[in-house]
Design a protein around this motif. Structure first.
Motif, PDB file in Angstrom:
ATOM      1  N   THR A  46     -45.030 -45.837 -40.086  1.00  0.00           N
ATOM      2  CA  THR A  46     -46.313 -45.882 -39.383  1.00  0.00           C
ATOM      3  C   THR A  46     -47.360 -46.711 -40.128  1.00  0.00           C
ATOM      4  O   THR A  46     -48.468 -46.881 -39.643  1.00  0.00           O
ATOM      5  N   VAL A  47     -47.003 -47.220 -41.307  1.00  0.00           N
ATOM      6  CA  VAL A  47     -47.942 -47.983 -42.132  1.00  0.00           C
ATOM      7  C   VAL A  47     -47.391 -49.395 -42.302  1.00  0.00           C
ATOM      8  O   VAL A  47     -46.213 -49.566 -42.624  1.00  0.00           O
ATOM      9  N   ASP A  48     -48.243 -50.417 -42.100  1.00  0.00           N
ATOM     10  CA  ASP A  48     -47.739 -51.780 -42.247  1.00  0.00           C
ATOM     11  C   ASP A  48     -47.602 -52.145 -43.728  1.00  0.00           C
ATOM     12  O   ASP A  48     -48.273 -51.588 -44.589  1.00  0.00           O
ATOM     13  N   ARG A  49     -46.707 -53.082 -43.993  1.00  0.00           N
ATOM     14  CA  ARG A  49     -46.351 -53.473 -45.350  1.00  0.00           C
ATOM     15  C   ARG A  49     -47.555 -53.956 -46.156  1.00  0.00           C
ATOM     16  O   ARG A  49     -47.683 -53.650 -47.339  1.00  0.00           O
ATOM     17  N   SER A  50     -48.449 -54.709 -45.539  1.00  0.00           N
ATOM     18  CA  SER A  50     -49.598 -55.232 -46.282  1.00  0.00           C
ATOM     19  C   SER A  50     -50.518 -54.094 -46.732  1.00  0.00           C
ATOM     20  O   SER A  50     -51.090 -54.151 -47.827  1.00  0.00           O
ATOM     21  N   SER A  51     -50.641 -53.043 -45.938  1.00  0.00           N
ATOM     22  CA  SER A  51     -51.448 -51.883 -46.339  1.00  0.00           C
ATOM     23  C   SER A  51     -50.795 -51.151 -47.512  1.00  0.00           C
ATOM     24  O   SER A  51     -51.487 -50.686 -48.424  1.00  0.00           O
ATOM     25  N   ILE A  52     -49.475 -51.042 -47.478  1.00  0.00           N
ATOM     26  CA  ILE A  52     -48.758 -50.408 -48.588  1.00  0.00           C
ATOM     27  C   ILE A  52     -48.962 -51.234 -49.857  1.00  0.00           C
ATOM     28  O   ILE A  52     -49.245 -50.690 -50.923  1.00  0.00           O
ATOM     29  N   PHE A  53     -48.844 -52.559 -49.747  1.00  0.00           N
ATOM     30  CA  PHE A  53     -49.017 -53.431 -50.913  1.00  0.00           C
ATOM     31  C   PHE A  53     -50.427 -53.307 -51.482  1.00  0.00           C
ATOM     32  O   PHE A  53     -50.604 -53.198 -52.696  1.00  0.00           O
ATOM     33  N   ARG A  54     -51.436 -53.332 -50.619  1.00  0.00           N
ATOM     34  CA  ARG A  54     -52.828 -53.185 -51.089  1.00  0.00           C
ATOM     35  C   ARG A  54     -53.036 -51.836 -51.772  1.00  0.00           C
ATOM     36  O   ARG A  54     -53.720 -51.733 -52.790  1.00  0.00           O
ATOM     37  N   THR A  55     -52.422 -50.801 -51.234  1.00  0.00           N
ATOM     38  CA  THR A  55     -52.529 -49.469 -51.825  1.00  0.00           C
ATOM     39  C   THR A  55     -51.880 -49.435 -53.199  1.00  0.00           C
ATOM     40  O   THR A  55     -52.451 -48.900 -54.155  1.00  0.00           O
ATOM     41  N   LEU A  56     -50.688 -50.020 -53.330  1.00  0.00           N
ATOM     42  CA  LEU A  56     -50.011 -50.066 -54.637  1.00  0.00           C
ATOM     43  C   LEU A  56     -50.842 -50.843 -55.655  1.00  0.00           C
ATOM     44  O   LEU A  56     -50.944 -50.441 -56.817  1.00  0.00           O
ATOM     45  N   THR A  57     -51.448 -51.950 -55.220  1.00  0.00           N
ATOM     46  CA  THR A  57     -52.299 -52.744 -56.107  1.00  0.00           C
ATOM     47  C   THR A  57     -53.491 -51.921 -56.582  1.00  0.00           C
ATOM     48  O   THR A  57     -53.847 -51.936 -57.771  1.00  0.00           O
ATOM     49  N   LEU A  58     -54.099 -51.177 -55.679  1.00  0.00           N
ATOM     50  CA  LEU A  58     -55.211 -50.295 -56.025  1.00  0.00           C
ATOM     51  C   LEU A  58     -54.758 -49.214 -56.999  1.00  0.00           C
ATOM     52  O   LEU A  58     -55.428 -48.930 -58.004  1.00  0.00           O
ATOM     53  N   PHE A  59     -53.610 -48.601 -56.732  1.00  0.00           N
ATOM     54  CA  PHE A  59     -53.075 -47.562 -57.603  1.00  0.00           C
ATOM     55  C   PHE A  59     -52.783 -48.106 -59.001  1.00  0.00           C
ATOM     56  O   PHE A  59     -53.051 -47.443 -59.999  1.00  0.00           O
ATOM     57  N   LEU A  60     -52.228 -49.314 -59.074  1.00  0.00           N
ATOM     58  CA  LEU A  60     -51.972 -49.937 -60.381  1.00  0.00           C
ATOM     59  C   LEU A  60     -53.275 -50.134 -61.150  1.00  0.00           C
ATOM     60  O   LEU A  60     -53.349 -49.834 -62.341  1.00  0.00           O
ATOM     61  N   GLY A  61     -54.283 -50.638 -60.472  1.00  0.00           N
ATOM     62  CA  GLY A  61     -55.563 -50.892 -61.114  1.00  0.00           C
ATOM     63  C   GLY A  61     -56.273 -49.642 -61.576  1.00  0.00           C
ATOM     64  O   GLY A  61     -57.080 -49.691 -62.512  1.00  0.00           O
ATOM     65  N   ASN A  62     -55.967 -48.515 -60.958  1.00  0.00           N
ATOM     66  CA  ASN A  62     -56.584 -47.242 -61.325  1.00  0.00           C
ATOM     67  C   ASN A  62     -55.638 -46.341 -62.113  1.00  0.00           C
ATOM     68  O   ASN A  62     -55.870 -45.144 -62.233  1.00  0.00           O
ATOM     69  N   HIS A  63     -54.559 -46.910 -62.611  1.00  0.00           N
ATOM     70  CA  HIS A  63     -53.607 -46.217 -63.480  1.00  0.00           C
ATOM     71  C   HIS A  63     -53.008 -44.961 -62.845  1.00  0.00           C
ATOM     72  O   HIS A  63     -52.785 -43.965 -63.507  1.00  0.00           O
ATOM     73  N   LEU A  64     -52.740 -45.050 -61.550  1.00  0.00           N
ATOM     74  CA  LEU A  64     -52.058 -43.957 -60.854  1.00  0.00           C
ATOM     75  C   LEU A  64     -50.552 -44.164 -60.814  1.00  0.00           C
ATOM     76  O   LEU A  64     -49.792 -43.206 -60.667  1.00  0.00           O
ATOM     77  N   VAL A  65     -50.115 -45.420 -60.894  1.00  0.00           N
ATOM     78  CA  VAL A  65     -48.692 -45.745 -60.869  1.00  0.00           C
ATOM     79  C   VAL A  65     -48.366 -46.763 -61.959  1.00  0.00           C
ATOM     80  O   VAL A  65     -49.254 -47.453 -62.461  1.00  0.00           O
ATOM     81  N   HIS A  66     -47.091 -46.810 -62.307  1.00  0.00           N
ATOM     82  CA  HIS A  66     -46.524 -47.844 -63.181  1.00  0.00           C
ATOM     83  C   HIS A  66     -45.706 -48.771 -62.298  1.00  0.00           C
ATOM     84  O   HIS A  66     -45.100 -48.331 -61.323  1.00  0.00           O
ATOM     85  N   ALA A  67     -45.644 -50.033 -62.658  1.00  0.00           N
ATOM     86  CA  ALA A  67     -44.723 -50.970 -62.010  1.00  0.00           C
ATOM     87  C   ALA A  67     -43.583 -51.221 -62.989  1.00  0.00           C
ATOM     88  O   ALA A  67     -43.809 -51.424 -64.173  1.00  0.00           O
ATOM     89  N   ILE A  68     -42.373 -51.186 -62.483  1.00  0.00           N
ATOM     90  CA  ILE A  68     -41.184 -51.376 -63.312  1.00  0.00           C
ATOM     91  C   ILE A  68     -40.435 -52.603 -62.830  1.00  0.00           C
ATOM     92  O   ILE A  68     -40.165 -52.740 -61.639  1.00  0.00           O
ATOM     93  N   GLU A  69     -40.116 -53.481 -63.744  1.00  0.00           N
ATOM     94  CA  GLU A  69     -39.261 -54.633 -63.458  1.00  0.00           C
ATOM     95  C   GLU A  69     -37.867 -54.250 -63.951  1.00  0.00           C
ATOM     96  O   GLU A  69     -37.639 -54.125 -65.140  1.00  0.00           O
ATOM     97  N   ASP A  70     -36.941 -54.046 -63.029  1.00  0.00           N
ATOM     98  CA  ASP A  70     -35.612 -53.580 -63.420  1.00  0.00           C
ATOM     99  C   ASP A  70     -34.530 -54.653 -63.315  1.00  0.00           C
ATOM    100  O   ASP A  70     -33.355 -54.367 -63.449  1.00  0.00           O
ATOM    101  N   GLY A  71     -34.955 -55.881 -63.056  1.00  0.00           N
ATOM    102  CA  GLY A  71     -33.991 -56.960 -62.954  1.00  0.00           C
ATOM    103  C   GLY A  71     -33.452 -57.166 -61.545  1.00  0.00           C
ATOM    104  O   GLY A  71     -32.644 -58.060 -61.314  1.00  0.00           O
TER     105      GLY A  71
END
Length: 147
Positions: A46-71
């Motif tokens: 029910t949520v478009d991809r761009s909204s999810i991406f913007r939310t993840l970016t906001l969460f990263l900036g506010n230290h709510l999530v970590h981003a992992i590069e797993d290869g």
């Protein structure tokens, strides 16, 4: 954790708890393993991809999530376990299965402290182990030896 707890946690980090943000946060919290943007998009139909991406970016900036590069070629996101602020001590070891391409969290295996050379300041650390997960090992073993 209840939805009310998610909302207060977001507010505590300075993020307004909109319905989209709560959906993304709940999906990450309930899965307990790092999820890619694609996986979140598939789950939150029910949520478009761009909204999810913007939310993840906001969460990263506010230290709510970590981003992992797993290869795997795409970032995966997980909830930061820290109570007040995201720090290097909150991060843990991850395992990437080269067969099924899933990433697992080893919450009890913390990244060792690193004494950085003078002038360098670490802001993030990725500690990734690659191999075959138990499910894939059993499947590969069964197919190989029972054929």
């Amino acid at each position: 954790m209840k939805v009310e707890d998610y909302a207060s946690h977001l507010e505590g980090r300075g993020v307004k708890p909109t319905s989209t943000r709560l959906l993304v946060y709940r999906a990450l919290a309930e899965h307990r393993h790092p999820m890619s943007l694609r996986e979140l998009d598939d789950e939150l139909d029910t949520v478009d991809r761009s909204s999810i991406f913007r939310t993840l970016t906001l969460f990263l900036g506010n230290h709510l999530v970590h981003a992992i590069e797993d290869g795997s070629g795409m970032a995966k996101y997980e909830i930061c376990e820290g109570h007040d602020d995201c720090s290097l001590e909150d991060q843990h070891v991850h395992f990437y299965c080269q067969h099924c391409q899933r990433t697992f969290c080893f919450h009890n295996l913390h990244i060792p402290h690193l004494d950085m050379p003078e002038g360098f300041e670490a802001e993030g650390v990725t500690f990734l182990v690659k191999g075959i997960c138990p499910d894939c090992a059993r499947t590969s073993y069964s197919k190989h030896y029972l054929a």
